[in-house]
Write an enzyme that holds these catalytic residues in place. Structure first.
Site, PDB file in Angstrom:
ATOM      1  N   PHE A 118      13.867   1.560  -5.074  1.00  0.00           N
ATOM      2  CA  PHE A 118      12.649   2.150  -4.512  1.00  0.00           C
ATOM      3  C   PHE A 118      12.851   3.653  -4.370  1.00  0.00           C
ATOM      4  O   PHE A 118      13.991   4.144  -4.374  1.00  0.00           O
ATOM      5  CB  PHE A 118      12.334   1.510  -3.156  1.00  0.00           C
ATOM      6  CG  PHE A 118      10.981   0.835  -3.118  1.00  0.00           C
ATOM      7  CD1 PHE A 118      10.759  -0.332  -3.828  1.00  0.00           C
ATOM      8  CD2 PHE A 118       9.933   1.372  -2.376  1.00  0.00           C
ATOM      9  CE1 PHE A 118       9.516  -0.954  -3.796  1.00  0.00           C
ATOM     10  CE2 PHE A 118       8.683   0.757  -2.347  1.00  0.00           C
ATOM     11  CZ  PHE A 118       8.472  -0.403  -3.045  1.00  0.00           C
ATOM     12  N   GLN A 232       0.909  10.330   4.739  1.00  0.00           N
ATOM     13  CA  GLN A 232       1.521  10.048   3.437  1.00  0.00           C
ATOM     14  C   GLN A 232       0.477   9.719   2.370  1.00  0.00           C
ATOM     15  O   GLN A 232      -0.340   8.822   2.539  1.00  0.00           O
ATOM     16  CB  GLN A 232       2.474   8.862   3.553  1.00  0.00           C
ATOM     17  CG  GLN A 232       3.129   8.505   2.229  1.00  0.00           C
ATOM     18  CD  GLN A 232       4.373   7.670   2.417  1.00  0.00           C
ATOM     19  OE1 GLN A 232       4.301   6.474   2.656  1.00  0.00           O
ATOM     20  NE2 GLN A 232       5.525   8.306   2.335  1.00  0.00           N
ATOM     21  N   HIS A 234       0.245   8.116  -1.103  1.00  0.00           N
ATOM     22  CA  HIS A 234       0.989   7.294  -2.059  1.00  0.00           C
ATOM     23  C   HIS A 234       0.651   7.826  -3.448  1.00  0.00           C
ATOM     24  O   HIS A 234      -0.518   8.059  -3.756  1.00  0.00           O
ATOM     25  CB  HIS A 234       0.574   5.823  -1.924  1.00  0.00           C
ATOM     26  CG  HIS A 234       1.515   4.882  -2.596  1.00  0.00           C
ATOM     27  ND1 HIS A 234       1.627   4.810  -3.964  1.00  0.00           N
ATOM     28  CD2 HIS A 234       2.399   3.987  -2.109  1.00  0.00           C
ATOM     29  CE1 HIS A 234       2.548   3.900  -4.274  1.00  0.00           C
ATOM     30  NE2 HIS A 234       3.026   3.385  -3.165  1.00  0.00           N
ATOM     31  N   LEU A 244      -3.961   0.123  -3.973  1.00  0.00           N
ATOM     32  CA  LEU A 244      -2.544   0.447  -4.146  1.00  0.00           C
ATOM     33  C   LEU A 244      -1.953  -0.226  -5.383  1.00  0.00           C
ATOM     34  O   LEU A 244      -2.104  -1.424  -5.582  1.00  0.00           O
ATOM     35  CB  LEU A 244      -1.783  -0.030  -2.899  1.00  0.00           C
ATOM     36  CG  LEU A 244      -0.253   0.029  -2.949  1.00  0.00           C
ATOM     37  CD1 LEU A 244       0.224   1.468  -2.952  1.00  0.00           C
ATOM     38  CD2 LEU A 244       0.342  -0.720  -1.757  1.00  0.00           C
ATOM     39  N   GLU A 247       4.870   1.028  -5.572  1.00  0.00           N
ATOM     40  CA  GLU A 247       6.003   1.827  -6.022  1.00  0.00           C
ATOM     41  C   GLU A 247       7.024   0.961  -6.773  1.00  0.00           C
ATOM     42  O   GLU A 247       7.846   1.459  -7.541  1.00  0.00           O
ATOM     43  CB  GLU A 247       6.661   2.444  -4.778  1.00  0.00           C
ATOM     44  CG  GLU A 247       7.756   3.422  -5.042  1.00  0.00           C
ATOM     45  CD  GLU A 247       8.078   4.217  -3.765  1.00  0.00           C
ATOM     46  OE1 GLU A 247       7.141   4.754  -3.137  1.00  0.00           O
ATOM     47  OE2 GLU A 247       9.252   4.292  -3.401  1.00  0.00           O
ATOM     48  N   ARG A 282       7.867   9.946  -2.043  1.00  0.00           N
ATOM     49  CA  ARG A 282       6.417   9.934  -2.262  1.00  0.00           C
ATOM     50  C   ARG A 282       5.774  11.306  -2.107  1.00  0.00           C
ATOM     51  O   ARG A 282       4.863  11.656  -2.856  1.00  0.00           O
ATOM     52  CB  ARG A 282       5.768   8.952  -1.285  1.00  0.00           C
ATOM     53  CG  ARG A 282       6.093   7.526  -1.638  1.00  0.00           C
ATOM     54  CD  ARG A 282       5.534   6.534  -0.641  1.00  0.00           C
ATOM     55  NE  ARG A 282       5.814   5.183  -1.107  1.00  0.00           N
ATOM     56  CZ  ARG A 282       5.569   4.086  -0.398  1.00  0.00           C
ATOM     57  NH1 ARG A 282       5.027   4.177   0.801  1.00  0.00           N
ATOM     58  NH2 ARG A 282       5.857   2.899  -0.887  1.00  0.00           N
ATOM     59  N   HIS A 350      -2.193   6.789   2.367  1.00  0.00           N
ATOM     60  CA  HIS A 350      -1.566   5.473   2.456  1.00  0.00           C
ATOM     61  C   HIS A 350      -1.042   5.150   3.841  1.00  0.00           C
ATOM     62  O   HIS A 350      -1.163   4.023   4.299  1.00  0.00           O
ATOM     63  CB  HIS A 350      -0.398   5.453   1.450  1.00  0.00           C
ATOM     64  CG  HIS A 350       0.306   4.146   1.346  1.00  0.00           C
ATOM     65  ND1 HIS A 350      -0.354   2.968   1.072  1.00  0.00           N
ATOM     66  CD2 HIS A 350       1.617   3.818   1.447  1.00  0.00           C
ATOM     67  CE1 HIS A 350       0.536   1.974   1.013  1.00  0.00           C
ATOM     68  NE2 HIS A 350       1.727   2.458   1.264  1.00  0.00           N
ATOM     69  N   ARG A 385       7.855   9.126   5.075  1.00  0.00           N
ATOM     70  CA  ARG A 385       8.479   7.808   5.108  1.00  0.00           C
ATOM     71  C   ARG A 385       8.935   7.397   3.713  1.00  0.00           C
ATOM     72  O   ARG A 385       8.235   7.639   2.737  1.00  0.00           O
ATOM     73  CB  ARG A 385       7.472   6.775   5.626  1.00  0.00           C
ATOM     74  CG  ARG A 385       7.968   5.351   5.569  1.00  0.00           C
ATOM     75  CD  ARG A 385       6.975   4.390   6.171  1.00  0.00           C
ATOM     76  NE  ARG A 385       5.780   4.172   5.379  1.00  0.00           N
ATOM     77  CZ  ARG A 385       5.708   3.344   4.323  1.00  0.00           C
ATOM     78  NH1 ARG A 385       6.760   2.683   3.916  1.00  0.00           N
ATOM     79  NH2 ARG A 385       4.563   3.187   3.681  1.00  0.00           N
TER      80      ARG A 385
END
Lengths: 573, 249
Positions: A118, A232, A234, A244, A247, A282, A350, A385
């Site tokens: 990730f 954030q 995304h 979405l 990721e 991100r 996001h 994050r």
């Protein structure tokens, strides 16, 4: 006569954090009575939409030190390091508990839990159940919670006010959406677990229910919202809907291309992702895509410009096995088949790194009030994050706050019911007055649209002083206009218009804290990229932002970051 | 947008505060080519009639809130494209459920059925966290995985002819969920659930109509789960006859 219900602990929100807190509470003391209050049935909670995975050290080549450092660096050194240390240590046992409760984690051939790569994580530490991790975690938690008779659900009950008396929270006022009544649900501790506030923005991955309710409830009772400027984006949402695309697509090897067919994260080192490429954090990837589009390298579509996320080289078999939901979403909502075609994507709001200011126990400065999950800032996410940390965060801090709330409830007395009953009666009268309030010159949808537009232009991927200032002014006006919204639905039964009106007030309160905090931070850090101040400035801004509610307008304050283990350094990948 | 088209939505309305029986109301909506049915309902709510009540949230076919009857068929309205319908689209609440208001139905009965199948891992001795995750091979996971994909959207109850006649019937989603746990290699509760499934109004009430699997938007195939659960309940009962030690009561 106002109905008054009494429990020991009241939890507002039935997503991963709320459910985990509820289970931890009854496990800590089987005699405790927990009210789980949610404006939807718990399985509708937005945890359900999380896709890619949940992070916890699982492999021999990994360590708490590495997970901790990745998280601190991802946070652009604004995460509290004691909180992060606790998080990484508790992450594996929490995900293990979920395994014992039946979560269908994907497996390696030898039967051990599989992990995937990730963004911003140095090794494979993201546990997954194909690409429906939030869905499976939520359903596992919800189904497991049904074992406990002491968890009493109040489904489709919208909490409109915290009941505070003698400096402590004593329960909530909740509007029963189905009946239209407002009742008191009393408890000696209250845990807010209502999730984020993505609907403050026009283009978001968030579901319709993500309106910042818990943040606004705490804020209006004098509790600070912390680090709200960090929103954030995304990198990969579907244009138009904002749905979405996980990721995990990039974790499995997906690549990003611009209109010229250029893999821009590879060809342009100035984007700062180094050799991580598509597995950069991100904030950086969203900025890179935004700059590509601004430089004219986007692809023109019905909903503006976008870039391509290409999975075609991964092959049908892998996609069907690891990313079946992505296939379904791209085919249903973008009309493309990722097996043979690239997916159009663009950055989309996001997640809120900020939230209700809490300590490591989830406790707020208001006695008895706790917050967990996205609605809280403990603070482990700081300015940005890392993907797959938030699902685990819901479990680790949900459990801890659940246990601490039980301790608090046991040590506190019930006090008198009368003043609380009066508060609820006033709240009921207020809501009755709102219902079908025909007078008023404003339209709910108009005010809501203007709010989301103000947030996009003032608090987007790149922010400018003038547009942030203008957003704060617009939001202050919208707050006043909100009091003049006309409502047409007079029915008491399932009146979704009045819920939307109350949610709008919550969103405006939360949005205002975002804009105010953003304006104060005259630097660029994590998700807060300020055009006039492009560099990070630790000398002046290595602190948390706090915004307090005041009748005259938000008041700004700050708070130290807990450092000590990892020294702030330049954030390079 | 360029090719704006109009469609007429005939929506079932019911407000128990003022209506004796449901009625319909028509709305003319300018629709975009990529819209789902839910987008049109949200347009009505936002721009034509704020009194319309419907549930929705994720708009990506995973929260399960927005199941409705569209032109007579149970559909997840955020997933079904408007382009597959003609100029007139009828939207009604899911049948086989009490209606609370407009397009919103009562789910409490379902929630009870859901809990009745013990949808959690049952073990004689619970494993300690310190012992780490259990092993489960990819093949063992495959045994139950697709039955764990149910989003509780209720379309299968709306389509089920048995539920229509016997509202107490445990129904497709609840049976599939119980069966999912019984198939899980980590679970030891199949015996308990088999006893539940041998009760009245459960698996043997199913009439093999297969409607549930046809309307399922997530390909869970609850009909297969019900058939497998039947077989297991019978085998378990027969084994109890042969091996009296395991017989119930």
């Amino acid at each position: 006569m106002t109905e008054v219900l009494r429990h020991d602990v009241v939890i507002v929100g039935g997503g991963a954090a709320g459910l985990r807190a509820a289970i931890a509470a009854v496990e800590a003391d089987p005699g405790i009575s927990v009210a789980l209050v949610s404006k939807v049935y718990p399985m509708r909670s937005h945890t359900v939409s999380a896709e890619g995975g949940a992070a916890a050290v699982a492999r021999d080549d990994d360590s708490f030190e590495m997970h901790g450092y990745d998280t601190v660096k991802g946070s652009d050194f604004l995460g509290d390091q004691d909180v992060i240390q606790y998080f990484v240590e508790q992450a594996p046992p929490e995900l293990t508990r979920l395994e014992h409760w039946g979560c269908p984690w994907s497996r390696n051939a030898d039967g051990t839990v599989a992990t995937r790569a990730f963004g911003g994580m140095t090794t494979k530490r993201t546990w997954y159940a194909a690409d429906k991790v939030g869905f499976h975690m939520l359903h596992t938690l919800f189904q497991h919670s049904m074992r406990f008779d002491r968890i009493v659900r109040y489904d489709e009950q919208f909490v409109t006010k915290l009941l505070v008396e003698d400096g402590a929270v004593r329960g909530v006022a909740a509007l029963d959406i189905r009946q239209g009544e407002v009742r008191a649900i009393l408890g000696r501790a209250v845990i807010l677990a209502t999730g984020g506030a993505g609907k403050c923005f026009p283009f978001t991955t968030n579901g319709n229910i993500k309106t910042g309710d818990g943040m606004a409830l705490a804020y209006r009772e004098g509790v600070a919202l912390k680090d709200m400027e960090f929103v954030q984006y995304h990198p990969t949402g579907l244009p138009g809907t904002g749905i979405l695309i996980t990721e995990a697509t990039r974790g499995e090897g997906g690549r990003l291309f611009n209109a010229r067919g250029e893999r821009f994260l590879e060809t342009k080192p100035e984007y700062g992702v180094g050799s991580k490429l598509e597995l950069g954090p991100r904030d950086m990837i969203s900025r890179a895509i935004f700059q590509e589009i601004r430089a004219g390298n986007g692809i023109q579509g019905t909903f503006g410009e976008y870039v391509h996320l290409d999975l075609t080289h991964l092959g049908r078999e892998l996609l069907e096995k690891r990313l079946p939901f992505v296939l379904e979403l791209a085919r249903t909502y973008a009309g493309v088949d990722p097996v043979t075609q690239p997916i159009p994507i663009r950055p989309v709001v996001h997640y809120m790194m900020g939230g209700v200011d809490t300590d490591i126990d989830g406790a707020t400065e208001l006695a008895g009030l706790y917050a967990v999950g996205e609605c809280a800032a403990h603070s482990m996410n700081g300015a940005n994050r890392l993907g797959s940390n938030s699902l685990t965060e819901c479990l680790v801090f949900g459990a801890r706050a659940g246990r601490h709330a039980v301790g608090h409830a046991k040590d506190s007395g019930d006090g008198s019911e009368d003043p609380l009953r009066r508060q609820v009666e006033e709240e009921a009268a207020r809501i009755d007055g709102l219902r079908g309030r025909a007078k008023g010159s404003e339209k709910l949808t108009q005010v809501r649209d203007e709010m989301t537009q103000a947030m996009e232009s003032g608090c987007g991927v790149y922010r400018e002083q003038a547009s942030m200032r203008s957003a704060t002014e617009t939001l202050a006006q919208l707050r006043r206009r909100c009091a003049d919204v006309a409502l047409e639905d007079r029915s008491r039964v399932f009146n979704t218009e009045i819920v939307a009106a109350l949610e709008l007030v919550n969103m405006i309160d939360v949005a205002e804290t975002v804009a105010v905090a953003a304006l104060q931070r005259r630097e660029s850090r994590g998700a807060h990229a300020c055009s006039e101040f492009p560099g990070r400035n630790d000398r002046e801004f290595l602190h948390h932002s706090l915004v307090y509610y005041e009748p005259a307008g938000p008041r700004f304050d700050k708070k130290d970051v807990a450092l000590g283990r990892w020294e702030p350094e330049e954030r390079k990948y | 947008m360029s090719d704006v088209q109009k469609k007429t939505f005939v929506v079932t309305r019911f407000d128990p505060d003022r209506d004796q029986v449901p009625k319909t109301q028509s709305y003319e909506v300018p629709v975009e080519p990529d819209w789902k049915v839910l987008d049109a309902l949200n347009f009505i709510k936002d721009h034509i009639d704020p009194t319309l009540s419907h549930r929705w949230s994720c708009r990506m076919a995973v929260c399960g809130s927005c199941g409705m009857l569209v032109n007579g068929e149970p559909k997840l309205t955020c997933k079904v494209a408007l382009s597959s319908y003609g100029d007139t689209v009828e939207v009604a609440p899911l049948p086989n459920f009490p209606v609370i208001r407009d397009l919103v139905v009562e789910l409490d009965g379902f929630m009870e059925k859901f809990e009745h199948v013990k949808p959690w891992i049952i073990r004689a001795k619970e494993r300690a966290v310190e012992d780490g995750p259990m092993r489960q091979s990819p093949e063992e996971l495959e045994e139950f995985k697709h039955f764990s994909m149910c989003i509780n959207c209720m379309l299968c109850y709306a389509a089920c002819p048995v539920v229509a006649n016997e509202p107490e019937f445990l129904g497709p989603a609840a049976i599939a969920l119980g069966h999912r746990y019984s198939l899980d290699s980590r679970d030891e509760g199949a015996g308990e659930r088999n006893r539940i499934f041998r009760g009245e109004g459960t698996v043997f009430a199913c009439s093999y109509a297969n409607e549930c699997s046809e309307v399922c938007p997530k390909n869970v195939d609850p009909a297969a789960a019900v058939n497998q659960a039947k077989l297991k309940a019978v085998i378990d009962w027969a084994a109890g006859l042969v091996l009296p030690r395991r017989a119930e009561e």
